[in-house]
Write a protein that holds these residues in place. Structure first.
Motif, PDB file in Angstrom:
ATOM      1  N   THR A 517     -20.976 -23.478  16.879  1.00  0.00           N
ATOM      2  CA  THR A 517     -20.219 -22.980  15.721  1.00  0.00           C
ATOM      3  C   THR A 517     -21.075 -22.148  14.775  1.00  0.00           C
ATOM      4  OG1 THR A 517     -20.671 -25.038  14.532  1.00  0.00           O
ATOM      5  CG2 THR A 517     -18.630 -24.927  15.807  1.00  0.00           C
ATOM      6  N   THR A 518     -22.302 -21.856  15.180  1.00  0.00           N
ATOM      7  CA  THR A 518     -23.203 -21.124  14.283  1.00  0.00           C
ATOM      8  C   THR A 518     -23.359 -19.661  14.672  1.00  0.00           C
ATOM      9  OG1 THR A 518     -25.069 -21.964  15.586  1.00  0.00           O
ATOM     10  CG2 THR A 518     -24.465 -23.181  13.586  1.00  0.00           C
ATOM     11  N   SER A 519     -23.938 -19.418  15.850  1.00  0.00           N
ATOM     12  CA  SER A 519     -24.270 -18.032  16.205  1.00  0.00           C
ATOM     13  C   SER A 519     -23.543 -17.509  17.433  1.00  0.00           C
ATOM     14  CB  SER A 519     -25.780 -17.917  16.446  1.00  0.00           C
ATOM     15  OG  SER A 519     -26.182 -18.790  17.504  1.00  0.00           O
ATOM     16  N   ASP A 520     -22.832 -18.366  18.153  1.00  0.00           N
ATOM     17  CA  ASP A 520     -22.163 -17.910  19.378  1.00  0.00           C
ATOM     18  C   ASP A 520     -20.918 -17.091  19.061  1.00  0.00           C
ATOM     19  OD1 ASP A 520     -24.055 -19.144  20.871  1.00  0.00           O
ATOM     20  OD2 ASP A 520     -22.796 -20.798  21.555  1.00  0.00           O
ATOM     21  N   TYR A 578     -14.690 -12.926  18.778  1.00  0.00           N
ATOM     22  CA  TYR A 578     -14.247 -14.309  18.639  1.00  0.00           C
ATOM     23  C   TYR A 578     -15.449 -15.191  18.292  1.00  0.00           C
ATOM     24  CZ  TYR A 578      -9.893 -12.942  20.972  1.00  0.00           C
ATOM     25  OH  TYR A 578      -8.700 -12.353  21.306  1.00  0.00           O
ATOM     26  N   SER A 579     -15.331 -15.960  17.208  1.00  0.00           N
ATOM     27  CA  SER A 579     -16.340 -16.959  16.867  1.00  0.00           C
ATOM     28  C   SER A 579     -15.656 -18.312  16.760  1.00  0.00           C
ATOM     29  CB  SER A 579     -17.057 -16.585  15.568  1.00  0.00           C
ATOM     30  OG  SER A 579     -16.132 -16.375  14.521  1.00  0.00           O
ATOM     31  N   PHE A 580     -16.413 -19.376  16.480  1.00  0.00           N
ATOM     32  CA  PHE A 580     -15.893 -20.721  16.702  1.00  0.00           C
ATOM     33  C   PHE A 580     -16.150 -21.643  15.516  1.00  0.00           C
ATOM     34  CE2 PHE A 580     -17.170 -18.617  20.529  1.00  0.00           C
ATOM     35  CZ  PHE A 580     -16.047 -18.707  21.319  1.00  0.00           C
ATOM     36  N   GLY A 581     -15.231 -22.608  15.359  1.00  0.00           N
ATOM     37  CA  GLY A 581     -15.375 -23.624  14.323  1.00  0.00           C
ATOM     38  C   GLY A 581     -15.005 -24.981  14.872  1.00  0.00           C
ATOM     39  N   TYR A 652     -13.117 -24.514  28.090  1.00  0.00           N
ATOM     40  CA  TYR A 652     -14.404 -24.405  27.416  1.00  0.00           C
ATOM     41  C   TYR A 652     -14.560 -25.540  26.413  1.00  0.00           C
ATOM     42  CZ  TYR A 652     -12.234 -22.543  23.159  1.00  0.00           C
ATOM     43  OH  TYR A 652     -11.499 -22.383  22.019  1.00  0.00           O
ATOM     44  N   GLU A 653     -15.771 -25.699  25.923  1.00  0.00           N
ATOM     45  CA  GLU A 653     -16.075 -26.790  24.996  1.00  0.00           C
ATOM     46  C   GLU A 653     -16.809 -26.246  23.774  1.00  0.00           C
ATOM     47  OE1 GLU A 653     -18.187 -31.229  24.953  1.00  0.00           O
ATOM     48  OE2 GLU A 653     -18.624 -29.805  26.571  1.00  0.00           O
ATOM     49  N   ILE A 654     -16.395 -26.704  22.606  1.00  0.00           N
ATOM     50  CA  ILE A 654     -17.095 -26.383  21.369  1.00  0.00           C
ATOM     51  C   ILE A 654     -18.059 -27.531  21.064  1.00  0.00           C
ATOM     52  CG2 ILE A 654     -16.868 -25.922  18.903  1.00  0.00           C
ATOM     53  CD1 ILE A 654     -14.096 -24.831  19.453  1.00  0.00           C
ATOM     54  N   VAL A 655     -19.331 -27.207  20.893  1.00  0.00           N
ATOM     55  CA  VAL A 655     -20.364 -28.232  20.698  1.00  0.00           C
ATOM     56  C   VAL A 655     -21.148 -27.942  19.417  1.00  0.00           C
ATOM     57  CG1 VAL A 655     -20.576 -28.688  23.165  1.00  0.00           C
ATOM     58  CG2 VAL A 655     -22.010 -26.941  22.124  1.00  0.00           C
ATOM     59  N   ARG A 656     -21.801 -28.990  18.919  1.00  0.00           N
ATOM     60  CA  ARG A 656     -22.626 -28.819  17.718  1.00  0.00           C
ATOM     61  C   ARG A 656     -23.862 -27.989  18.033  1.00  0.00           C
ATOM     62  NH1 ARG A 656     -21.186 -32.365  13.588  1.00  0.00           N
ATOM     63  NH2 ARG A 656     -19.742 -33.998  14.238  1.00  0.00           N
TER      64      ARG A 656
END
Length: 659
Positions: A517-520, A578-581, A652-656
């Motif tokens: 959730t930071t730079s991807d 597209y970015s992620f949260g 897909y998976e969102i990870v810390r």
């Protein structure tokens, strides 16, 4: 006295910074013979548009008019630059163009159909020659930059409206005087991928704007593949726009304005389809935003008591769903505005037939919008198991009633046959919904004031049912085969610059696509693997079954034309990052391809993710199945109606963080 003086000074200052309204009207009708363009009646549009603006309190000195010889490429761009230098944040700008339009060969590879759309100034030639290669055409890429500059200057309190009464078609004129109609401007021997028809003006190029840019709307007289006909010596859009503005008054949204324009054009020039792009739910020349209740447009009125809409089971519309019919342009259903009601009698893949309770007075489909009243869930179905730990009789009673009333599934006595299990934890102070396979938590609620609130419980059950339905929906006609993936990228936290990475850089050791959730960040890439043009649409389904639009979405809007991929063509949407949260979870992207447009946006709600919203890569599921199936084999009704299309998924998976 001092206070009075200060008041007068403040008043004078406020008047100086008061928002102004500016208009630029460009009309070209008498093209020079040497250009090869026919004469049209564009100059007749000028008084229509000018008077409309004056009636909206535009000052005459703020309206610039360019006609014929003054409207060369240089003349138009100079007028735009001068207008740009005059405006300030909070102002309103209207730009109207009447003249020829033309499709022109794409010169930078950014168009799905290999064609740019262009406006034709007074000094632009109709044919590519050794001495003229399109230098005087104004391409959609340039228009996109012009729009961005205006929006950035006007700011969030301003507005920009552009009207294009021209066309960009390569078709032949079949009666009536048309604006455009010449073949694609291109070098000898050049060939486009296809001439497949498509919706949308084609002239709106997405260009990066500031976060506080002005709302913007573009109205076009015809879709990118259509001719734009004149009506009684006026441009059809100019005529319909001035008529709608006179009839609607002073307090309405752009969407309402467009609905009135569409209805008028459908009467005076039914061969063409006007388009609207941009922030259509703002009030005209005001800063107010009006929330639009989801609706469906009527595609046909076969007879006064029957209508058709281009939406069906993919949009979760099933037989038995009741609807309200209201005037086109309605933002919210109110009892006083309902024209009639009706029921869906036959829902297929992407179309529904509605039987009306009373007959319509007009057979102009553009006059009506359809709003869902009471849904019927048809193929949506699931099995629920009450765990022995569940002691709340209120939850049991309300869930059972909800499933029965909506025919959404059954209560089962065997947990192994359940989709979801309802239980209580922590000495009956916490209610929980978990999946049967894996026991993943879908929802939790703490008991307050003696019992639980059952409304969010039933909403959760419906979300899970609809998510499961779409996850398991399978279309496998290989004539419509396509694939999509997300290209890994990194976003610089200080400059926002995005750098493309190698394709497998976001895959972990087991091959799973992971993002932080930071730079991807990612870009979407879509490939048409069939031999025919295909429309595509992609949705995102989270672990709770909640659905969000992925492409298009609110941050990356694309009309039908811009989601039409030509045979064998690969398109990377580089202007959509597209970015992620959070939350941190596994999600599914589901993509559909058909030969007619699919629109999920009226039926799904965004979950508020960052710009673009989420992403994935690498196909996880093959293209299998002869048709799509029910959510549960023994529950719900069977699927009927023609189904033609192709679907595929990515997980897909969102990870810390990543190891």
């Amino acid at each position: 006295m001092k206070k009075q003086a200060l008041f007068l000074i403040a008043l004078m200052f406020s008047l100086n910074v008061m928002a102004e309204k500016y208009g630029l009207i460009v009309a070209i009708g008498d093209y020079p013979t040497k250009t090869g363009w026919s004469s049209i009646s564009s100059v007749n549009d000028v008084p229509l548009i000018k008077n409309t603006l004056l009636n909206q309190n535009f000052k005459e000195e703020n309206i610039t008019i360019l006609t014929n010889a003054a409207a060369t490429r240089a003349g138009i761009l100079k007028a735009i630059d001068e207008l740009q230098s005059r405006i300030k944040p909070g102002d309103v700008v209207v730009i109207h163009y009447s003249g020829h339009g033309q499709q022109i060969f794409d010169d930078n590879g950014d168009e799905i159909d290999d064609k740019d759309e262009a406006l034709v100034p007074y000094d632009a030639l109709v044919r590519y020659t050794s001495n003229y290669k399109g230098e005087n055409h104004i391409r959609d890429d340039e228009l996109g930059n012009i729009i961005a500059n205006f929006r950035n200057t006007l700011g969030e309190d301003g507005q920009l409206l552009i009207l294009l009464d021209s066309c960009h078609s390569g078709s032949a004129t079949r009666g009536g005087k048309a604006r455009g109609g010449e073949s694609t401007f291109a070098p000898k021997g050049w060939e486009a991928s296809t001439n497949k028809n498509a919706a949308g003006s084609g002239l709106l190029e997405v260009t990066k704007v500031k976060p506080n840019a002005a709302p913007f709307v573009m109205l076009s007289g015809a879709s990118a593949d259509e001719l734009n006909y004149e009506y009684e010596g006026y441009g059809s859009l100019s005529f319909a726009f001035s008529k709608a503005m006179a009839e609607l008054g002073t307090d309405f949204t752009y969407r309402k304005l467009f609905s009135s324009i569409s209805a008028n054009i459908n009467v005076i020039s039914p061969k063409q389809t006007p388009t609207i792009e941009g922030d259509s739910d703002y009030k005209l020349f005001k800063g107010d935003y009006v929330k639009q209740q989801p609706y469906f447009e009527v595609s046909k009125v076969p007879r006064p008591d029957i209508i058709k809409i281009n939406a069906g089971k993919l949009q979760r519309l099933f037989d038995g769903t009741t609807v309200n019919i209201l005037p086109a342009g309605t933002s919210k259903v109110e009892e006083s505005n309902i024209i009639t009601t009706g029921t869906i009698t036959k829902a297929t893949f992407n179309e529904s037939i509605i039987k009306l309770d009373t007959k319509l007075s007009s057979e102009n489909e553009k006059d009506y919008w359809v709003f869902v009243d009471q849904p019927s869930y048809g193929d949506l179905a699931m099995n629920i198991y009450f765990d022995t730990s569940l002691k709340s009789e209120a939850i049991k009673k309300n869930v059972s009633k909800y499933l029965k009333e909506h025919k959404l599934g059954d209560i089962v006595q065997d947990s192994t046959k359940a989709d979801l299990i309802l239980e209580e934890l922590k000495k009956n102070t916490q209610f929980s919904i978990i999946t049967r396979n894996g026991g993943n938590s879908v929802y939790t609620q703490t008991r307050i004031d003696g019992d639980y609130n059952y409304k969010p419980v039933t909403e959760t059950l419906f979300n899970y049912a609809q998510g499961s339905y779409l996850k398991k929906l399978k279309l496998d006609n290989l004539d419509y085969e396509f694939e999509f993936k997300l290209l890994p990228a990194k976003k610089d936290e200080y400059t926002d610059e995005v750098t493309l990475l190698e394709e497998g850089d976001f895959n972990n050791a087991s091959g799973k696509f992971q993002v932080n959730t930071t730079s991807d960040a990612v870009y979407l890439q879509v490939t048409n693997k069939s031999n025919k043009p295909l429309y595509f649409s992609i949705i995102e389904i989270n672990s709770k079954g909640e659905i969000a639009p992925f492409m298009p979405n609110d941050q990356c809007e694309r009309n039908d034309n811009e989601r039409l991929i030509q045979p064998g063509k690969t398109m990377t949407f580089k202007d959509c990052i597209y970015s992620f949260g959070d939350p941190y979870e596994t999600l599914v992207l589901k993509g559909f391809a058909t030969t007619s447009p699919i629109n999920f946006r009226p039926t799904v709600k965004s979950r508020g993710a960052k710009a673009g919203t989420r992403g994935t890569t690498d196909p996880l599921v093959g293209f299998i199945g002869q048709t799509y199936t029910q959510t549960r084999g023994s529950s719900g009704s069977t699927t009927t109606g023609p189904i033609d299309g192709y679907s595929t998924e990515f997980v897909y998976e969102i990870v810390r963080s990543k190891n």
